[in-house]
Write an enzyme that holds these catalytic residues in place. Sequence first.
Site, PDB file in Angstrom:
ATOM      1  N   THR A 296       5.463   6.202   4.439  1.00 16.09           N
ATOM      2  CA  THR A 296       5.568   4.956   5.195  1.00 16.09           C
ATOM      3  C   THR A 296       5.450   3.835   4.177  1.00 16.09           C
ATOM      4  OG1 THR A 296       3.193   4.853   5.623  1.00 16.09           O
ATOM      5  CG2 THR A 296       4.545   6.009   7.241  1.00 16.09           C
TER       6      THR A 296
ATOM      7  N   ARG B  30      -0.491   1.794   6.589  1.00 16.24           N
ATOM      8  CA  ARG B  30      -0.359   1.611   5.146  1.00 16.24           C
ATOM      9  C   ARG B  30       1.034   1.131   4.751  1.00 16.24           C
ATOM     10  NH1 ARG B  30      -4.393   3.572   2.132  1.00 16.24           N
ATOM     11  NH2 ARG B  30      -3.031   3.344   0.344  1.00 16.24           N
TER      12      ARG B  30
ATOM     13  N   MET C 252       0.840  -1.220   0.000  1.00 16.67           N
ATOM     14  CA  MET C 252       0.000   0.000   0.000  1.00 16.67           C
ATOM     15  C   MET C 252       0.865   1.257   0.000  1.00 16.67           C
ATOM     16  SD  MET C 252      -3.448  -0.549   2.129  1.00 16.67           S
ATOM     17  CE  MET C 252      -2.854  -0.866   3.767  1.00 16.67           C
ATOM     18  N   CYS C 253       1.609   1.494   1.043  1.00 13.26           N
ATOM     19  CA  CYS C 253       2.402   2.703   1.280  1.00 13.26           C
ATOM     20  C   CYS C 253       1.500   3.887   1.657  1.00 13.26           C
ATOM     21  CB  CYS C 253       3.277   3.116   0.102  1.00 13.26           C
ATOM     22  SG  CYS C 253       4.556   1.915  -0.278  1.00 13.26           S
ATOM     23  N   GLY C 254       2.020   4.714   2.521  1.00 14.71           N
ATOM     24  CA  GLY C 254       1.285   5.898   2.933  1.00 14.71           C
ATOM     25  C   GLY C 254       2.080   7.156   2.649  1.00 14.71           C
TER      26      GLY C 254
END
Lengths: 302, 247
Positions: free
Chosen positions: A153, A32, A1-3
Amino acid sequence: MCGIAALQLRNPSLQADMGSLLNSMMCQIVERGPDSAGLAVYDTPGLVSEGTSTLSLLGKDHGLSIDEIKDSLTSMLSPSATPVVKVVGDTTLVSASVETDLLVRSVQETLPDSVIIGRGEHVAVMKGVGHPMEIASDHGLESMAGSQGLSHTRMATESAVTAGGSHPFSVADDLCLVHNGSFSNHASIRRELIREGVEFDSDNDTEVGARYIASRLKKGDDLEAALRNLGKVFDGFYTLVVTTSKSMAVVRDPIACKPAIIAETDDYVAMASEYRALASLPGIETAHIFEPEPGKVYTWSL
Amino acid sequence: MVTLTSPESQIPSAAPQVSANPVAFVVDLIDSPVRDLNQALHDAEDGQAWTVINPGGKHSLAVGIDTDISVSINGHAGYYAAGMHQKGEVTISGNAGVGLAENIMSGRVHVKGDASQSAAATGHGGLVVIDGNAGARCGISMKGVDIVVGGNIGHMSAFMAQAGRLVVCGDAGEALGDSIYEARIYVKGSVASLGADCIQKPMESEHLEELAELLIAAGRTDDPTEFKRYGSARNLYHFSVHNSTAY
Protein backbone atom coordinates in the site's frame (compact mmCIF):
# COMPACT_ATOMS: atom_id res chain seq x y z
CA MET A 1 5.35 5.45 4.92
CA CYS A 2 4.05 2.63 2.67
CA GLY A 3 2.86 -0.71 3.96
CA ILE A 4 4.11 -4.16 3.07
CA ALA A 5 2.47 -7.54 3.64
CA ALA A 6 4.04 -10.72 2.31
CA LEU A 7 3.17 -14.35 2.89
CA GLN A 8 4.87 -17.59 1.85
CA LEU A 9 2.88 -20.72 2.58
CA ARG A 10 4.85 -23.79 3.61
CA ASN A 11 1.82 -25.93 4.36
CA PRO A 12 0.07 -26.77 1.05
CA SER A 13 -3.26 -27.14 2.86
CA LEU A 14 -3.24 -23.39 3.54
CA GLN A 15 -2.80 -22.48 -0.13
CA ALA A 16 -6.55 -22.33 -0.73
CA ASP A 17 -6.70 -19.50 1.84
CA MET A 18 -3.75 -17.49 0.51
CA GLY A 19 -5.89 -14.64 -0.83
CA SER A 20 -8.07 -14.28 2.25
CA LEU A 21 -5.02 -14.35 4.55
CA LEU A 22 -3.20 -11.74 2.48
CA ASN A 23 -6.35 -9.65 2.28
CA SER A 24 -6.68 -9.63 6.07
CA MET A 25 -3.01 -8.68 6.44
CA MET A 26 -3.45 -5.87 3.95
CA CYS A 27 -6.47 -4.39 5.79
CA GLN A 28 -4.14 -3.46 8.62
CA ILE A 29 -1.57 -1.58 6.54
CA VAL A 30 -3.88 0.63 4.50
CA GLU A 31 -3.21 3.62 6.77
CA ARG A 32 0.47 3.36 5.90
CA GLY A 33 -0.20 4.01 2.23
CA PRO A 34 -3.70 4.79 1.07
CA ASP A 35 -3.04 6.31 -2.38
CA SER A 36 -2.54 3.17 -4.45
CA ALA A 37 -1.69 -0.47 -4.12
CA GLY A 38 -0.25 -3.46 -5.85
CA LEU A 39 -0.50 -7.20 -5.46
CA ALA A 40 1.50 -10.16 -6.63
CA VAL A 41 0.19 -13.69 -6.28
CA TYR A 42 2.09 -16.86 -7.11
CA ASP A 43 0.72 -20.10 -8.53
CA THR A 44 -2.87 -18.91 -8.42
CA PRO A 45 -5.09 -21.31 -10.39
CA GLY A 46 -6.99 -19.52 -13.14
CA LEU A 47 -4.37 -16.77 -13.40
CA VAL A 48 -1.12 -18.63 -14.16
CA SER A 49 -0.01 -22.17 -14.87
CA GLU A 50 3.41 -23.76 -14.95
CA GLY A 51 4.74 -24.31 -18.47
CA THR A 52 2.76 -21.30 -19.71
CA SER A 53 4.05 -17.73 -19.79
CA THR A 54 1.79 -15.07 -18.34
CA LEU A 55 2.16 -11.32 -18.71
CA SER A 56 0.34 -8.83 -16.49
CA LEU A 57 -0.58 -5.61 -18.31
CA LEU A 58 -1.45 -2.38 -16.57
CA GLY A 59 -5.10 -1.42 -17.11
CA LYS A 60 -7.96 -3.10 -18.90
CA ASP A 61 -8.50 -0.77 -21.84
CA HIS A 62 -5.87 -1.18 -24.53
CA GLY A 63 -7.77 0.10 -27.56
CA LEU A 64 -8.41 -3.43 -28.86
CA SER A 65 -11.02 -5.94 -27.72
CA ILE A 66 -9.96 -9.14 -25.97
CA ASP A 67 -10.70 -11.11 -29.15
CA GLU A 68 -8.69 -8.69 -31.30
CA ILE A 69 -5.69 -9.02 -28.95
CA LYS A 70 -6.03 -12.81 -29.01
CA ASP A 71 -6.30 -12.94 -32.80
CA SER A 72 -3.25 -10.74 -33.23
CA LEU A 73 -1.17 -12.87 -30.84
CA THR A 74 -2.34 -16.09 -32.50
CA SER A 75 -1.20 -14.81 -35.87
CA MET A 76 2.24 -13.93 -34.50
CA LEU A 77 2.85 -17.04 -32.40
CA SER A 78 2.74 -20.68 -33.42
CA PRO A 79 -0.78 -22.19 -33.56
CA SER A 80 0.04 -24.41 -30.57
CA ALA A 81 0.70 -21.36 -28.39
CA THR A 82 -3.06 -20.92 -27.77
CA PRO A 83 -2.99 -17.41 -26.29
CA VAL A 84 -5.51 -16.56 -23.59
CA VAL A 85 -6.46 -12.98 -22.66
CA LYS A 86 -8.48 -12.17 -19.55
CA VAL A 87 -9.28 -9.09 -17.54
CA VAL A 88 -9.01 -9.34 -13.75
CA GLY A 89 -10.09 -6.14 -12.03
CA ASP A 90 -8.07 -3.39 -13.61
CA THR A 91 -5.39 -5.73 -14.95
CA THR A 92 -5.14 -7.65 -18.21
CA LEU A 93 -3.49 -11.07 -18.11
CA VAL A 94 -2.11 -12.53 -21.33
CA SER A 95 -0.94 -16.15 -21.35
CA ALA A 96 0.50 -18.43 -24.03
CA SER A 97 2.56 -21.60 -24.26
CA VAL A 98 5.70 -19.84 -25.49
CA GLU A 99 8.86 -18.35 -23.96
CA THR A 100 8.16 -15.19 -21.96
CA ASP A 101 10.46 -13.06 -24.13
CA LEU A 102 8.59 -14.09 -27.28
CA LEU A 103 5.24 -13.31 -25.66
CA VAL A 104 6.58 -9.92 -24.51
CA ARG A 105 7.66 -9.05 -28.06
CA SER A 106 4.30 -10.14 -29.50
CA VAL A 107 2.35 -8.12 -26.92
CA GLN A 108 4.53 -5.06 -27.48
CA GLU A 109 3.87 -5.30 -31.20
CA THR A 110 0.12 -5.79 -30.71
CA LEU A 111 -0.25 -3.19 -27.96
CA PRO A 112 2.68 -0.77 -28.32
CA ASP A 113 1.41 1.52 -25.54
CA SER A 114 0.84 -1.20 -22.99
CA VAL A 115 2.92 -1.40 -19.79
CA ILE A 116 3.91 -4.88 -18.70
CA ILE A 117 3.89 -5.05 -14.88
CA GLY A 118 4.49 -8.76 -14.39
CA ARG A 119 5.87 -11.72 -16.29
CA GLY A 120 6.69 -15.37 -15.74
CA GLU A 121 5.15 -18.78 -15.28
CA HIS A 122 4.17 -18.36 -11.64
CA VAL A 123 3.29 -14.75 -10.88
CA ALA A 124 0.34 -12.46 -11.62
CA VAL A 125 0.79 -8.78 -10.73
CA MET A 126 -2.11 -6.36 -10.23
CA LYS A 127 -1.99 -2.63 -9.54
CA GLY A 128 -4.32 0.29 -9.19
CA VAL A 129 -4.81 3.80 -7.86
CA GLY A 130 -7.25 4.37 -5.01
CA HIS A 131 -8.11 2.69 -1.74
CA PRO A 132 -6.01 -0.47 -1.42
CA MET A 133 -8.92 -2.57 -0.16
CA GLU A 134 -11.03 -1.59 -3.15
CA ILE A 135 -8.17 -2.53 -5.46
CA ALA A 136 -7.87 -5.91 -3.71
CA SER A 137 -11.62 -6.41 -3.91
CA ASP A 138 -11.80 -5.40 -7.60
CA HIS A 139 -9.20 -8.03 -8.38
CA GLY A 140 -10.94 -10.69 -6.24
CA LEU A 141 -7.94 -11.23 -3.96
CA GLU A 142 -9.97 -12.75 -1.16
CA SER A 143 -10.89 -15.85 -3.13
CA MET A 144 -7.47 -16.44 -4.71
CA ALA A 145 -5.42 -19.53 -3.85
CA GLY A 146 -1.65 -19.61 -4.24
CA SER A 147 1.76 -20.42 -2.80
CA GLN A 148 2.97 -16.87 -2.08
CA GLY A 149 1.47 -13.42 -2.02
CA LEU A 150 2.81 -9.92 -1.73
CA SER A 151 1.02 -6.62 -1.32
CA HIS A 152 2.03 -3.01 -1.04
CA THR A 153 0.00 0.00 0.00
CA ARG A 154 1.72 3.10 -1.25
CA MET A 155 2.28 6.59 0.09
CA ALA A 156 3.97 8.13 -2.92
CA THR A 157 7.10 10.12 -2.16
CA GLU A 158 9.54 9.73 -5.04
CA SER A 159 7.22 9.70 -8.05
CA ALA A 160 3.64 10.45 -9.05
CA VAL A 161 0.54 8.64 -7.81
CA THR A 162 -0.08 6.42 -10.81
CA ALA A 163 -0.83 2.73 -11.14
CA GLY A 164 2.51 2.41 -12.96
CA GLY A 165 4.30 3.89 -9.96
CA SER A 166 2.77 1.33 -7.61
CA HIS A 167 4.70 -1.62 -6.29
CA PRO A 168 5.50 -4.44 -6.77
CA PHE A 169 7.95 -3.95 -9.57
CA SER A 170 8.30 -7.10 -11.58
CA VAL A 171 10.94 -6.73 -14.27
CA ALA A 172 12.18 -10.28 -14.80
CA ASP A 173 10.45 -13.65 -14.86
CA ASP A 174 8.64 -14.32 -11.56
CA LEU A 175 10.68 -11.63 -9.78
CA CYS A 176 8.84 -9.04 -7.68
CA LEU A 177 10.12 -6.29 -5.43
CA VAL A 178 8.27 -4.05 -2.97
CA HIS A 179 9.85 -1.22 -1.06
CA ASN A 180 9.07 0.95 1.93
CA GLY A 181 11.40 3.94 2.01
CA SER A 182 13.33 5.71 -0.69
CA PHE A 183 16.63 5.41 -2.51
CA SER A 184 18.61 8.65 -2.56
CA ASN A 185 21.03 7.76 -5.36
CA HIS A 186 18.58 6.07 -7.71
CA ALA A 187 19.16 8.61 -10.49
CA SER A 188 22.85 7.81 -10.85
CA ILE A 189 22.28 4.04 -10.66
CA ARG A 190 19.52 4.45 -13.26
CA ARG A 191 22.00 6.15 -15.60
CA GLU A 192 24.50 3.32 -15.15
CA LEU A 193 21.84 0.69 -15.87
CA ILE A 194 20.67 2.63 -18.94
CA ARG A 195 24.28 2.59 -20.18
CA GLU A 196 24.16 -1.22 -19.79
CA GLY A 197 21.07 -1.26 -22.04
CA VAL A 198 18.40 -1.60 -19.34
CA GLU A 199 15.07 0.07 -20.19
CA PHE A 200 12.72 1.64 -17.64
CA ASP A 201 8.92 1.94 -17.47
CA SER A 202 8.59 4.63 -14.79
CA ASP A 203 10.38 7.39 -12.87
CA ASN A 204 10.04 5.40 -9.67
CA ASP A 205 13.13 4.87 -7.51
CA THR A 206 11.97 1.36 -6.63
CA GLU A 207 12.00 0.33 -10.27
CA VAL A 208 15.74 1.09 -10.23
CA GLY A 209 16.12 -1.36 -7.35
CA ALA A 210 14.14 -4.02 -9.19
CA ARG A 211 16.10 -3.48 -12.43
CA TYR A 212 19.36 -3.63 -10.48
CA ILE A 213 18.42 -6.96 -8.85
CA ALA A 214 17.29 -8.38 -12.21
CA SER A 215 20.61 -7.29 -13.68
CA ARG A 216 22.58 -8.93 -10.83
CA LEU A 217 20.59 -12.17 -11.15
CA LYS A 218 21.32 -12.17 -14.88
CA LYS A 219 25.02 -11.80 -14.07
CA GLY A 220 24.89 -14.96 -11.94
CA ASP A 221 24.12 -13.73 -8.41
CA ASP A 222 21.64 -15.72 -6.39
CA LEU A 223 18.90 -13.73 -4.66
CA GLU A 224 20.87 -13.35 -1.43
CA ALA A 225 24.01 -12.13 -3.23
CA ALA A 226 21.97 -9.74 -5.37
CA LEU A 227 20.47 -8.15 -2.27
CA ARG A 228 23.85 -7.95 -0.54
CA ASN A 229 25.19 -6.15 -3.61
CA LEU A 230 22.19 -3.82 -3.58
CA GLY A 231 23.11 -2.91 -0.01
CA LYS A 232 26.58 -1.88 -1.18
CA VAL A 233 25.38 0.25 -4.09
CA PHE A 234 22.13 1.88 -2.97
CA ASP A 235 21.93 4.74 -0.47
CA GLY A 236 18.75 5.58 1.35
CA PHE A 237 16.43 3.88 3.73
CA TYR A 238 14.46 0.84 2.88
CA THR A 239 12.74 -2.33 3.83
CA LEU A 240 12.57 -4.55 0.75
CA VAL A 241 10.72 -7.77 0.10
CA VAL A 242 11.72 -9.68 -3.01
CA THR A 243 10.00 -12.80 -4.27
CA THR A 244 10.91 -15.28 -6.98
CA SER A 245 9.01 -18.37 -8.13
CA LYS A 246 10.08 -20.33 -5.06
CA SER A 247 11.73 -17.83 -2.71
CA MET A 248 11.04 -14.83 -0.55
CA ALA A 249 13.69 -12.45 0.80
CA VAL A 250 13.63 -9.53 3.24
CA VAL A 251 16.33 -6.92 3.77
CA ARG A 252 16.50 -3.61 5.62
CA ASP A 253 18.96 -0.76 5.17
CA PRO A 254 22.11 -0.75 7.34
CA ILE A 255 20.55 1.41 10.06
CA ALA A 256 17.12 -0.22 9.84
CA CYS A 257 15.19 3.01 9.42
CA LYS A 258 12.04 1.40 8.13
CA PRO A 259 9.92 -1.03 10.11
CA ALA A 260 9.67 -4.75 9.44
CA ILE A 261 8.45 -7.68 11.43
CA ILE A 262 8.53 -11.36 10.53
CA ALA A 263 6.48 -14.28 11.85
CA GLU A 264 7.51 -17.86 11.15
CA THR A 265 5.59 -21.04 11.86
CA ASP A 266 5.77 -24.53 10.37
CA ASP A 267 2.91 -23.43 8.11
CA TYR A 268 4.15 -20.08 6.78
CA VAL A 269 6.57 -17.16 6.76
CA ALA A 270 4.81 -13.81 6.97
CA MET A 271 6.38 -10.39 6.82
CA ALA A 272 4.72 -7.04 7.36
CA SER A 273 5.49 -3.45 8.18
CA GLU A 274 3.70 -3.75 11.49
CA TYR A 275 2.63 -6.45 13.88
CA ARG A 276 -1.05 -5.64 13.48
CA ALA A 277 -0.94 -7.02 9.92
CA LEU A 278 0.18 -10.36 11.34
CA ALA A 279 -2.26 -10.41 14.25
CA SER A 280 -5.00 -12.33 12.45
CA LEU A 281 -2.83 -15.11 10.99
CA PRO A 282 -3.53 -18.64 12.23
CA GLY A 283 -1.16 -19.78 14.97
CA ILE A 284 0.35 -16.31 15.40
CA GLU A 285 0.24 -16.73 19.19
CA THR A 286 2.96 -19.37 19.03
CA ALA A 287 4.84 -18.08 15.95
CA HIS A 288 8.49 -17.09 16.09
CA ILE A 289 8.22 -13.33 15.75
CA PHE A 290 11.26 -11.11 15.22
CA GLU A 291 12.45 -7.90 13.64
CA PRO A 292 15.04 -8.38 10.90
CA GLU A 293 18.54 -7.11 11.73
CA PRO A 294 19.84 -4.09 9.82
CA GLY A 295 21.53 -4.90 6.53
CA LYS A 296 21.02 -8.66 6.92
CA VAL A 297 19.47 -10.60 4.06
CA TYR A 298 16.86 -13.18 5.07
CA THR A 299 15.66 -15.75 2.53
CA TRP A 300 13.15 -18.57 2.62
CA SER A 301 12.42 -21.11 -0.09
CA LEU A 302 9.45 -23.30 -0.82
CA MET B 1 -17.90 6.70 24.17
CA VAL B 2 -15.90 3.84 25.51
CA THR B 3 -17.86 0.63 26.05
CA LEU B 4 -17.16 -0.73 29.48
CA THR B 5 -17.78 -4.18 30.75
CA SER B 6 -17.42 -4.63 34.49
CA PRO B 7 -17.45 -8.32 35.33
CA GLU B 8 -19.51 -8.75 38.47
CA SER B 9 -16.86 -10.89 40.06
CA GLN B 10 -14.49 -7.95 39.98
CA ILE B 11 -16.85 -5.47 41.59
CA PRO B 12 -16.69 -5.45 45.37
CA SER B 13 -19.90 -7.02 46.64
CA ALA B 14 -19.95 -5.35 50.05
CA ALA B 15 -21.90 -2.12 50.29
CA PRO B 16 -21.08 0.65 50.77
CA GLN B 17 -18.25 0.38 48.31
CA VAL B 18 -14.89 0.94 49.94
CA SER B 19 -12.87 3.40 47.90
CA ALA B 20 -9.64 1.53 48.62
CA ASN B 21 -10.98 -1.44 46.67
CA PRO B 22 -10.07 -0.92 43.06
CA VAL B 23 -12.88 -1.27 40.58
CA ALA B 24 -11.82 -3.15 37.47
CA PHE B 25 -12.93 -1.64 34.20
CA VAL B 26 -12.63 -3.72 31.05
CA VAL B 27 -12.44 -2.04 27.66
CA ASP B 28 -12.83 -4.18 24.55
CA LEU B 29 -11.10 -2.52 21.60
CA ILE B 30 -13.32 -4.41 19.19
CA ASP B 31 -16.16 -2.18 20.44
CA SER B 32 -14.34 0.98 21.48
CA PRO B 33 -12.09 3.33 19.50
CA VAL B 34 -8.58 3.91 20.88
CA ARG B 35 -9.28 7.63 21.22
CA ASP B 36 -12.16 6.89 23.59
CA LEU B 37 -10.06 4.46 25.59
CA ASN B 38 -7.38 7.10 26.08
CA GLN B 39 -9.94 9.73 27.06
CA ALA B 40 -11.45 7.34 29.61
CA LEU B 41 -7.99 6.63 31.05
CA HIS B 42 -7.29 10.37 31.28
CA ASP B 43 -10.59 10.84 33.14
CA ALA B 44 -10.00 7.86 35.46
CA GLU B 45 -9.60 8.27 39.20
CA ASP B 46 -6.52 7.28 41.18
CA GLY B 47 -6.49 3.67 42.33
CA GLN B 48 -8.62 2.29 39.51
CA ALA B 49 -7.62 -0.84 37.62
CA TRP B 50 -8.30 -1.01 33.88
CA THR B 51 -8.02 -3.93 31.53
CA VAL B 52 -7.86 -3.59 27.75
CA ILE B 53 -8.81 -6.64 25.73
CA ASN B 54 -8.44 -7.34 22.00
CA PRO B 55 -5.79 -4.65 21.42
CA GLY B 56 -4.85 -6.33 18.10
CA GLY B 57 -1.62 -4.36 17.73
CA LYS B 58 -3.43 -1.01 17.58
CA HIS B 59 -1.35 2.15 17.85
CA SER B 60 -1.18 4.74 20.64
CA LEU B 61 -2.75 2.64 23.39
CA ALA B 62 -2.78 4.10 26.89
CA VAL B 63 -0.83 7.24 26.04
CA GLY B 64 -0.47 10.28 28.25
CA ILE B 65 -1.83 8.70 31.44
CA ASP B 66 -1.71 11.28 34.24
CA THR B 67 -3.64 9.46 36.96
CA ASP B 68 -2.38 6.85 39.39
CA ILE B 69 -4.11 3.87 37.80
CA SER B 70 -3.03 0.44 36.64
CA VAL B 71 -3.73 -0.53 33.04
CA SER B 72 -3.37 -4.07 31.80
CA ILE B 73 -3.29 -4.56 28.03
CA ASN B 74 -4.03 -8.20 27.29
CA GLY B 75 -2.33 -8.76 23.94
CA HIS B 76 -0.03 -7.00 21.50
CA ALA B 77 0.25 -3.23 21.24
CA GLY B 78 1.22 -1.22 18.15
CA TYR B 79 3.26 1.97 17.91
CA TYR B 80 3.78 4.44 20.77
CA ALA B 81 2.03 2.43 23.50
CA ALA B 82 2.15 4.17 26.89
CA GLY B 83 3.86 7.20 25.39
CA MET B 84 4.28 10.32 27.54
CA HIS B 85 3.44 8.23 30.59
CA GLN B 86 3.12 10.34 33.76
CA LYS B 87 1.67 8.21 36.52
CA GLY B 88 0.59 4.71 37.43
CA GLU B 89 1.44 1.50 35.68
CA VAL B 90 0.84 0.03 32.24
CA THR B 91 1.43 -3.69 31.67
CA ILE B 92 1.34 -5.15 28.18
CA SER B 93 0.94 -8.93 28.07
CA GLY B 94 2.32 -9.23 24.56
CA ASN B 95 4.67 -7.39 22.22
CA ALA B 96 4.90 -3.63 21.74
CA GLY B 97 5.62 -1.78 18.50
CA VAL B 98 7.86 1.18 17.70
CA GLY B 99 8.26 3.90 20.36
CA LEU B 100 7.06 2.11 23.50
CA ALA B 101 6.83 4.54 26.46
CA GLU B 102 8.40 7.28 24.39
CA ASN B 103 9.10 10.35 26.50
CA ILE B 104 7.94 8.63 29.70
CA MET B 105 8.16 11.08 32.63
CA SER B 106 7.51 8.80 35.63
CA GLY B 107 5.52 5.73 36.64
CA ARG B 108 6.08 2.27 35.26
CA VAL B 109 5.57 0.51 31.93
CA HIS B 110 6.06 -3.25 31.67
CA VAL B 111 6.04 -5.31 28.47
CA LYS B 112 5.99 -9.06 28.95
CA GLY B 113 6.99 -9.80 25.35
CA ASP B 114 9.32 -7.99 22.95
CA ALA B 115 9.46 -4.29 22.16
CA SER B 116 10.28 -2.86 18.75
CA GLN B 117 12.71 -0.03 18.08
CA SER B 118 13.04 3.24 20.02
CA ALA B 119 11.66 1.87 23.29
CA ALA B 120 11.67 4.51 26.05
CA ALA B 121 13.26 7.03 23.69
CA THR B 122 13.82 10.45 25.31
CA GLY B 123 12.36 9.16 28.58
CA HIS B 124 12.81 11.62 31.47
CA GLY B 125 11.97 9.32 34.36
CA GLY B 126 10.08 6.26 35.54
CA LEU B 127 10.84 2.61 34.89
CA VAL B 128 10.36 0.67 31.65
CA VAL B 129 10.64 -3.11 31.93
CA ILE B 130 10.80 -5.29 28.84
CA ASP B 131 10.87 -9.01 29.62
CA GLY B 132 11.82 -10.02 26.06
CA ASN B 133 14.06 -8.32 23.50
CA ALA B 134 14.08 -4.66 22.52
CA GLY B 135 14.85 -3.59 18.96
CA ALA B 136 17.20 -0.91 17.68
CA ARG B 137 17.68 2.45 19.39
CA CYS B 138 16.39 1.38 22.80
CA GLY B 139 16.71 4.33 25.17
CA ILE B 140 17.88 6.68 22.45
CA SER B 141 18.44 10.14 23.96
CA MET B 142 17.27 8.91 27.37
CA LYS B 143 17.11 11.75 29.87
CA GLY B 144 16.53 10.07 33.21
CA VAL B 145 14.42 6.99 32.55
CA ASP B 146 15.43 3.57 33.89
CA ILE B 147 15.12 0.70 31.42
CA VAL B 148 15.50 -3.00 32.23
CA VAL B 149 15.51 -5.41 29.28
CA GLY B 150 15.36 -9.14 29.98
CA GLY B 151 16.66 -10.13 26.55
CA ASN B 152 18.77 -8.43 23.89
CA ILE B 153 18.75 -4.88 22.58
CA GLY B 154 19.39 -3.75 19.00
CA HIS B 155 21.92 -1.39 17.48
CA MET B 156 22.43 2.27 18.42
CA SER B 157 20.81 1.83 21.81
CA ALA B 158 21.35 4.64 24.34
CA PHE B 159 22.56 6.90 21.50
CA MET B 160 23.18 10.36 22.99
CA ALA B 161 21.90 9.14 26.35
CA GLN B 162 22.00 11.94 28.88
CA ALA B 163 20.76 10.47 32.17
CA GLY B 164 19.16 7.35 33.60
CA ARG B 165 20.12 3.69 33.65
CA LEU B 166 19.84 1.01 30.94
CA VAL B 167 20.11 -2.60 32.10
CA VAL B 168 20.42 -5.36 29.51
CA CYS B 169 20.27 -8.97 30.69
CA GLY B 170 21.04 -10.33 27.21
CA ASP B 171 23.32 -8.98 24.47
CA ALA B 172 23.65 -5.48 23.03
CA GLY B 173 23.87 -4.70 19.30
CA GLU B 174 26.30 -2.46 17.40
CA ALA B 175 27.31 1.03 18.53
CA LEU B 176 26.03 0.82 22.08
CA GLY B 177 25.96 4.22 23.78
CA ASP B 178 27.14 6.16 20.76
CA SER B 179 27.89 9.77 21.76
CA ILE B 180 26.68 9.06 25.28
CA TYR B 181 26.71 11.85 27.89
CA GLU B 182 26.02 10.63 31.41
CA ALA B 183 23.65 7.65 31.49
CA ARG B 184 24.83 4.34 32.97
CA ILE B 185 24.58 1.13 30.98
CA TYR B 186 24.81 -2.36 32.47
CA VAL B 187 25.05 -5.34 30.11
CA LYS B 188 25.17 -8.99 31.19
CA GLY B 189 25.83 -10.52 27.77
CA SER B 190 28.03 -9.51 24.88
CA VAL B 191 28.28 -6.07 23.28
CA ALA B 192 28.63 -6.17 19.48
CA SER B 193 30.47 -2.82 19.49
CA LEU B 194 30.65 0.38 21.50
CA GLY B 195 29.73 3.69 19.88
CA ALA B 196 31.78 6.87 19.88
CA ASP B 197 32.96 7.91 23.35
CA CYS B 198 31.35 4.91 25.09
CA ILE B 199 33.73 2.81 27.20
CA GLN B 200 33.62 -0.01 29.70
CA LYS B 201 33.99 1.20 33.28
CA PRO B 202 34.73 -0.61 36.56
CA MET B 203 31.88 -1.96 38.65
CA GLU B 204 32.20 -0.37 42.09
CA SER B 205 30.04 -1.28 45.05
CA GLU B 206 27.72 1.66 44.41
CA HIS B 207 27.06 0.32 40.91
CA LEU B 208 26.37 -3.19 42.17
CA GLU B 209 23.88 -1.73 44.64
CA GLU B 210 22.25 0.44 42.03
CA LEU B 211 21.99 -2.49 39.60
CA ALA B 212 20.61 -4.83 42.29
CA GLU B 213 17.88 -2.29 43.06
CA LEU B 214 16.96 -1.95 39.39
CA LEU B 215 16.83 -5.72 38.87
CA ILE B 216 14.63 -6.18 41.94
CA ALA B 217 12.36 -3.33 40.79
CA ALA B 218 12.01 -5.14 37.48
CA GLY B 219 11.20 -8.42 39.22
CA ARG B 220 14.37 -10.14 38.02
CA THR B 221 16.75 -12.53 39.78
CA ASP B 222 19.92 -11.94 37.71
CA ASP B 223 23.20 -11.71 39.62
CA PRO B 224 24.55 -8.11 39.47
CA THR B 225 28.16 -9.33 39.55
CA GLU B 226 27.70 -10.88 36.10
CA PHE B 227 27.13 -7.48 34.47
CA LYS B 228 29.60 -5.03 33.00
CA ARG B 229 29.19 -1.28 33.19
CA TYR B 230 29.53 1.13 30.28
CA GLY B 231 29.43 4.89 30.15
CA SER B 232 30.86 8.04 28.69
CA ALA B 233 34.60 8.63 28.28
CA ARG B 234 33.67 12.36 28.23
CA ASN B 235 36.05 13.11 25.42
CA LEU B 236 33.39 14.52 23.10
CA TYR B 237 31.62 16.94 25.46
CA HIS B 238 33.17 19.91 23.74
CA PHE B 239 34.22 19.99 20.15
CA SER B 240 37.95 19.68 19.74
CA VAL B 241 39.50 19.42 16.35
CA HIS B 242 41.79 16.70 17.71
CA ASN B 243 38.71 14.53 18.22
CA SER B 244 37.17 15.19 14.82
CA THR B 245 37.65 11.62 13.64
CA ALA B 246 35.96 10.22 16.73
CA TYR B 247 32.53 11.69 16.06
